[in-house]
Design an enzyme around this catalytic site. Structure first.
Site, mmCIF file in Angstrom:
data_model
loop_
_atom_site.group_PDB
_atom_site.id
_atom_site.type_symbol
_atom_site.label_atom_id
_atom_site.label_comp_id
_atom_site.label_asym_id
_atom_site.label_seq_id
_atom_site.Cartn_x
_atom_site.Cartn_y
_atom_site.Cartn_z
ATOM 1 N N ASP A 75 0.949 -1.150 -0.131
ATOM 2 C CA ASP A 75 0.049 -0.115 -0.007
ATOM 3 C C ASP A 75 1.042 1.126 0.184
ATOM 4 O OD1 ASP A 75 -2.832 -1.006 0.155
ATOM 5 O OD2 ASP A 75 -2.325 -1.795 1.982
ATOM 6 N N ILE A 76 1.997 1.354 0.904
ATOM 7 C CA ILE A 76 2.512 2.515 1.154
ATOM 8 C C ILE A 76 3.499 2.929 -0.083
ATOM 9 C CG2 ILE A 76 4.568 3.315 2.397
ATOM 10 C CD1 ILE A 76 3.236 1.994 5.040
#
Length: 399
Positions: free
Chosen positions: A179-180
């Site tokens: 995600d990051i």
């Protein structure tokens, strides 16, 4: 909220994201000074319910997860399933430089607030999407309609297959890299597209697929397979091209040591009391050490396991690349994060103590980034934001 001093203080972002990938993207933009308007449904971002929660739950309607990636933002509650909610989105989009969302493919289009609709309102608008497998506008994936989470992106993009102990089936990386990292790339894409829009007057659609981002992060497995037909597997804490470059046990923990260059290797050999290894044919250069990695690791480990982490760092710190394997407790005790503004205490609503969150790692001398405000309560800025967009009480009632 304190004054936004970052280099993006003249940028406004309409944030339609939830969970982690999208909010992390807009968090970066907010840390850099952008005015980020977080649009939430009546029930709020799904991550508001995730802990750890403060003692005064009535005073703070979010936990640590939400607090970390939604700082510096203003919250407005809108129901995009209603005519009034959609009309409010249209008016807010007209005031924004960019819109960011991370819904599944087609969700925003079906809701009537997708790119094709919003660009008619403001042709210079940038529209960014973060999806598991991208958007058909930029390349049709056979998985375009599939949902995705961090662990799926890490697995399909190759990260799991090269992480963990040698001989294992692979391990998910600890942080939500799936995600990051896509969120980070999307933030770069948004800034780039806004730059182009201000030059040309034309906005555009951009997207980052979580799968694509992790594949980019694992770029070495691509050229290694292409050039040599080698399928890389988990390598433990080492690397197949550098030695020593590993995590070694100490008497009371573990420490990372990287000395693949000849200068650092010679210093390390002297420090561990093995100067003869400098001229040893098994160790005289990095390729030789890679070929004899077990021998090298055993020689270094014999020294590290006889000393504490602190003793090891004291012996070679500043001369050989070395660092302790820090826990969160160790990081809080280390002077570096405080000196660099990477541990920031932020006041919390209600009868709660300040919460420490990770700061912004992008530092500027003239337009400092920073944490200007805590994460917002659900709808905390609804009245303020709608008033700024010229939305009347009558139009609010429709939503």
């Amino acid at each position: 909220m304190n004054a936004r001093t970052g280099p993006l203080s003249d940028v406004r972002i309409l944030d339609l994201t939830q969970a982690l990938a999208g909010p992390f993207c807009t968090m970066l933009l907010a840390d850099l000074g952008a005015d980020v308007i977080k649009v939430e449904p009546p029930g709020g971002d799904m991550s508001r319910t995730m802990g750890p929660h403060p003692n005064d739950r009535a005073g703070t309607d979010y936990g640590g997860y939400f607090a970390s990636v939604n700082r510096n933002k203003r919250s407005v509650v809108l129901d995009i399933k209603t005519d009034g909610g959609r009309e409010a989105i249209f008016k807010l989009a007209a005031t924004a430089d960019a819109v960011v969302e991370n819904a599944k493919t087609g969700v925003m289009d079906r809701a009537g607030i997708g790119y094709d609709r919003l660009r008619k309102i403001k042709p210079s608008l940038v529209y960014a999407a973060i999806r598991g497998f991208g958007d058909p506008r930029t390349g049709r994936s056979p998985y375009a309609d599939w949902p995705a989470y961090d662990i799926v992106a890490q697995s399909m993009g190759g990260l799991v297959s090269i992480t963990g102990p040698a001989g294992s089936d692979g391990f998910r990386a600890g942080p939500g890299v799936g995600d990051i990292y896509p969120g980070t790339l999307a933030a770069l894409g948004v800034v780039s597209a806004i730059h182009a829009a201000r030059r040309t007057g034309h906005g555009q659609f951009l997207d980052v697929a979580m799968y694509d981002a992790i594949l980019t992060l694992c770029e070495n497995i691509v050229y290694t397979y292409s050039r040599a037909g080698v399928v890389r597997g988990p390598q433990g804490n080492g690397t197949p091209v550098l030695c020593p470059f590993d995590v070694f046990r100490s008497r009371d923990g573990a420490v990372a040591i990287a000395a693949p260059g000849e200068n650092h290797w010679a210093i390390l050999c002297n420090a561990i009391g093995r100067p003869e290894l400098i001229a040893d044919d098994r160790c005289r250069n990095n390729p030789k050490r890679v070929a004899n990695a077990e021998f090298v690791r055993e020689a270094v480990s014999a020294w590290t396991t006889a000393h504490t982490t602190q003793e090891i760092v004291a012996a070679i710190g500043g001369r050989v690349p070395v660092g302790p394997v820090n826990t969160a407790k160790d990081i809080f005790a280390d002077p570096h994060p405080r000196a660099r503004g990477m541990l920031i205490e932020v006041d919390q609503p209600g009868d709660n103590p300040p919460l420490t969150i990770a700061g912004c790692p992008i530092k500027f001398t003239e337009t400092p980034s920073g944490i200007y405000a805590r994460a917002p309560l659900l709808g905390e800025h609804t009245e303020q934001i709608l008033a700024e967009a010229g939305i009347t009480d009558a139009s609010k009632e429709k939503s």
